[in-house]
Scaffold this motif. Structure first.
Motif, PDB file in Angstrom:
ATOM      1  N   TRP A   1      52.210  37.532  41.276  1.00  0.00           N
ATOM      2  CA  TRP A   1      52.651  38.599  42.174  1.00  0.00           C
ATOM      3  C   TRP A   1      54.098  38.322  42.541  1.00  0.00           C
ATOM      4  O   TRP A   1      54.442  37.232  42.983  1.00  0.00           O
ATOM      5  N   ARG A   2      54.945  39.280  42.368  1.00  0.00           N
ATOM      6  CA  ARG A   2      56.358  39.118  42.680  1.00  0.00           C
ATOM      7  C   ARG A   2      56.701  39.931  43.931  1.00  0.00           C
ATOM      8  O   ARG A   2      56.396  41.107  44.019  1.00  0.00           O
TER       9      ARG A   2
ATOM     10  N   GLU B   1      62.403  37.821  45.445  1.00  0.00           N
ATOM     11  CA  GLU B   1      62.713  36.673  44.593  1.00  0.00           C
ATOM     12  C   GLU B   1      61.569  35.654  44.511  1.00  0.00           C
ATOM     13  O   GLU B   1      61.665  34.667  43.799  1.00  0.00           O
ATOM     14  N   TYR B   2      60.475  35.909  45.209  1.00  0.00           N
ATOM     15  CA  TYR B   2      59.353  34.975  45.260  1.00  0.00           C
ATOM     16  C   TYR B   2      58.260  35.357  44.270  1.00  0.00           C
ATOM     17  O   TYR B   2      57.998  36.528  44.037  1.00  0.00           O
ATOM     18  N   VAL B   3      57.616  34.334  43.709  1.00  0.00           N
ATOM     19  CA  VAL B   3      56.510  34.547  42.777  1.00  0.00           C
ATOM     20  C   VAL B   3      55.287  33.832  43.347  1.00  0.00           C
ATOM     21  O   VAL B   3      55.353  32.661  43.711  1.00  0.00           O
TER      22      VAL B   3
END
Length: 63
Positions: A13-14, A17-19
């Motif tokens: 899940w994006r 800028e985080y995954v």
């Protein structure tokens, strides 16, 4: 059904800028082998969920 759940959880899940990655543990109880009323079935499913989390913590599972 299991393959569908695994496919959804395998996708990252994006958010900006985080995954993020997800995982799941499942406990299931089957009538009448695991209990003959809702209370007993829920108790057994909860126990199996706990066992699943403990046994496979930190590892990958597939069926």
């Amino acid at each position: 059904m299991t393959a569908r759940i695994e496919k959804v959880l395998a996708e990252a899940w994006r958010v900006g800028e985080y995954v993020f990655n997800a995982s799941a543990s499942i406990g299931a109880a089957i009538y009448p082998a695991d209990g003959e009323d809702a209370v007993e079935l829920l108790r057994r499913a909860d126990l199996k969920l706990y066992e699943s989390k403990h046994e496979y913590k930190g590892s990958e599972m597939s069926s």
